[in-house]
Design a protein around this motif. Structure first.
Motif, PDB file in Angstrom:
ATOM      1  N   SER A  11      35.837  63.353  -1.282  1.00 57.35           N
ATOM      2  CA  SER A  11      36.555  61.991  -0.870  1.00 57.35           C
ATOM      3  C   SER A  11      37.943  62.100  -1.347  1.00 57.35           C
ATOM      4  O   SER A  11      38.214  62.278  -2.431  1.00 57.35           O
ATOM      5  CB  SER A  11      35.770  60.907  -0.925  1.00 57.35           C
ATOM      6  OG  SER A  11      36.668  59.656  -0.694  1.00 57.35           O
ATOM      7  N   THR A  12      38.843  62.055  -0.642  1.00 59.29           N
ATOM      8  CA  THR A  12      40.364  62.401  -1.193  1.00 59.29           C
ATOM      9  C   THR A  12      41.257  61.385  -0.460  1.00 59.29           C
ATOM     10  O   THR A  12      41.259  61.160   0.823  1.00 59.29           O
ATOM     11  CB  THR A  12      40.589  64.077  -0.969  1.00 59.29           C
ATOM     12  OG1 THR A  12      42.064  63.951  -1.493  1.00 59.29           O
ATOM     13  CG2 THR A  12      40.835  64.105   0.405  1.00 59.29           C
ATOM     14  N   GLY A  13      42.161  61.079  -1.330  1.00 54.02           N
ATOM     15  CA  GLY A  13      43.414  60.347  -0.708  1.00 54.02           C
ATOM     16  C   GLY A  13      44.537  61.324  -0.447  1.00 54.02           C
ATOM     17  O   GLY A  13      45.798  60.648  -0.367  1.00 54.02           O
ATOM     18  N   SER A  14      44.324  62.650  -0.418  1.00 49.95           N
ATOM     19  CA  SER A  14      45.446  63.440  -0.314  1.00 49.95           C
ATOM     20  C   SER A  14      46.398  63.314   1.019  1.00 49.95           C
ATOM     21  O   SER A  14      47.596  63.585   0.979  1.00 49.95           O
ATOM     22  CB  SER A  14      44.721  64.903  -0.307  1.00 49.95           C
ATOM     23  OG  SER A  14      44.175  65.310  -1.207  1.00 49.95           O
ATOM     24  N   PHE A  15      45.926  62.839   1.814  1.00 51.17           N
ATOM     25  CA  PHE A  15      46.489  62.508   3.197  1.00 51.17           C
ATOM     26  C   PHE A  15      46.975  61.093   3.530  1.00 51.17           C
ATOM     27  O   PHE A  15      47.518  60.549   4.488  1.00 51.17           O
ATOM     28  CB  PHE A  15      45.723  62.999   4.451  1.00 51.17           C
ATOM     29  CG  PHE A  15      45.204  64.162   4.218  1.00 51.17           C
ATOM     30  CD1 PHE A  15      46.009  65.534   4.631  1.00 51.17           C
ATOM     31  CD2 PHE A  15      43.911  64.772   3.799  1.00 51.17           C
ATOM     32  CE1 PHE A  15      45.313  66.562   4.087  1.00 51.17           C
ATOM     33  CE2 PHE A  15      43.403  65.910   3.575  1.00 51.17           C
ATOM     34  CZ  PHE A  15      44.055  66.965   3.880  1.00 51.17           C
ATOM     35  N   GLY A  16      46.960  60.260   2.359  1.00 50.50           N
ATOM     36  CA  GLY A  16      47.380  58.930   2.554  1.00 50.50           C
ATOM     37  C   GLY A  16      45.953  57.925   2.470  1.00 50.50           C
ATOM     38  O   GLY A  16      45.455  57.881   1.362  1.00 50.50           O
ATOM     39  N   PRO A  17      45.504  57.576   3.635  1.00 54.56           N
ATOM     40  CA  PRO A  17      44.110  56.895   3.506  1.00 54.56           C
ATOM     41  C   PRO A  17      43.171  57.741   3.140  1.00 54.56           C
ATOM     42  O   PRO A  17      43.132  58.815   3.306  1.00 54.56           O
ATOM     43  CB  PRO A  17      44.086  56.529   4.958  1.00 54.56           C
ATOM     44  CG  PRO A  17      45.271  56.432   5.718  1.00 54.56           C
ATOM     45  CD  PRO A  17      46.145  57.723   4.819  1.00 54.56           C
ATOM     46  N   LEU A  18      41.997  57.207   2.395  1.00 54.65           N
ATOM     47  CA  LEU A  18      40.774  58.061   2.195  1.00 54.65           C
ATOM     48  C   LEU A  18      40.523  58.514   3.348  1.00 54.65           C
ATOM     49  O   LEU A  18      40.192  58.023   4.256  1.00 54.65           O
ATOM     50  CB  LEU A  18      39.943  57.111   1.514  1.00 54.65           C
ATOM     51  CG  LEU A  18      40.162  56.553   0.259  1.00 54.65           C
ATOM     52  CD1 LEU A  18      39.236  55.368  -0.374  1.00 54.65           C
ATOM     53  CD2 LEU A  18      40.551  57.808  -0.940  1.00 54.65           C
ATOM     54  N   ARG A  19      39.837  60.002   3.148  1.00 56.89           N
ATOM     55  CA  ARG A  19      39.179  60.482   4.268  1.00 56.89           C
ATOM     56  C   ARG A  19      38.586  61.729   3.586  1.00 56.89           C
ATOM     57  O   ARG A  19      38.676  62.261   2.488  1.00 56.89           O
ATOM     58  CB  ARG A  19      40.044  60.985   5.306  1.00 56.89           C
ATOM     59  CG  ARG A  19      41.312  61.942   4.753  1.00 56.89           C
ATOM     60  CD  ARG A  19      42.134  62.656   5.562  1.00 56.89           C
ATOM     61  NE  ARG A  19      41.515  63.763   6.210  1.00 56.89           N
ATOM     62  CZ  ARG A  19      42.170  64.605   7.214  1.00 56.89           C
ATOM     63  NH1 ARG A  19      43.488  64.357   7.580  1.00 56.89           N
ATOM     64  NH2 ARG A  19      41.642  65.786   7.703  1.00 56.89           N
TER      65      ARG A  19
END
Length: 244
Positions: free
Chosen positions: A148-156
């Motif tokens: 789970s990552t916030g790398s793209f803005g929202p968590l995804r």
């Protein structure tokens, strides 16, 4: 034997979590090397190699280890990274380290840059040779199959990890809004494989890809195992050894 320690949050990069002069999880990491004064290297790729975390790493570990920094950026800032810093032209020096400590930030950016530079393969080789790999947040995510990552803005969910560890990982599990719910949904839908949610102050110790134990440097940090079921997902608490 490969040894990997993955933090949900905490260690020297988040001292407010434990509130102690030296992180108990970081103490454990040093013990895992079996050396009195190990060679330790900080890798801040996920944070864009900001000089501040690198300098803090050097300061924190100066009295207990032989610290250096690996940087893929900004080699012109020796005051932060040190004249002994490992750069893009000499990445093989990572094989000389007893411990590699990967900081947090963007999991996706970390993976992309490591693969471009071949650092992913060098770290896997280092682990096979006995280097202890340690990572917090994104630095812990990267070793798993997914996370789970916030790398793209929202968590995804991100299903493109290095796969040195099986399953998926969710750092900051109970400490950031949406982490728990998003991770459980991703596992329930099959977007991510079964995995672990780890609170700030908690960590997982792995040997040869097998979970040995969960540890914590606070009295309340927890770890859960999240599994897919026919009806969705189930979260099961994992026994935690308290280091304090």
């Amino acid at each position: 034997m490969t040894t990997i320690l993955t933090l949900g949050g905490g260690g020297h990069t988040m001292p407010h979590v434990h509130g102690l002069p030296f992180s108990p999880i970081d103490e454990l990491a040093l013990e895992l090397t079996g050396k009195d004064r190990p060679a330790v290297c900080y890798v801040g790729t996920a944070g864009g190699d900001e000089p501040g975390p690198a300098l803090r790493f050097r300061e924190v570990f100066a009295d207990v280890a032989r610290p250096t920094v690996l940087t893929l950026f900004n080699r012109e800032e020796p005051d932060a990274f040190g004249t002994d810093a490992i750069g893009p032209g000499d990445l093989e020096r990572i094989l000389e380290q007893d411990l590699v400590y990967v900081g947090g930030g963007s999991t996706a950016n970390l993976l992309a840059l490591w693969r471009l530079h071949g650092l992913d393969l060098l770290l896997a080789e280092a682990a096979e040779r006995g280097t202890v790999l340690v990572g917090v947040s994104a630095g812990g995510n990267c070793w798993f199959e997914g996370s789970s990552t916030g790398s793209f803005g929202p968590l995804r969910p991100l299903g493109d990890g290095l796969g040195l560890l099986p399953g998926s990982n969710c750092p900051h599990y109970g400490g950031e809004p949406g982490r728990r719910e998003g991770f459980e949904q991703a596992v329930a839908s099959g977007v991510l494989p079964d995995g672990y949610g780890v609170d700030d102050g908690g960590a997982l110790l792995w040997r040869d890809g097998v979970l040995v134990e969960a540890v914590a440097e606070t009295a309340s940090a927890g770890v859960v195992r999240v599994r897919r079921t026919p009806d969705g997902s189930v979260s099961e608490p994992v026994a935690v050894r308290r280091l304090v």
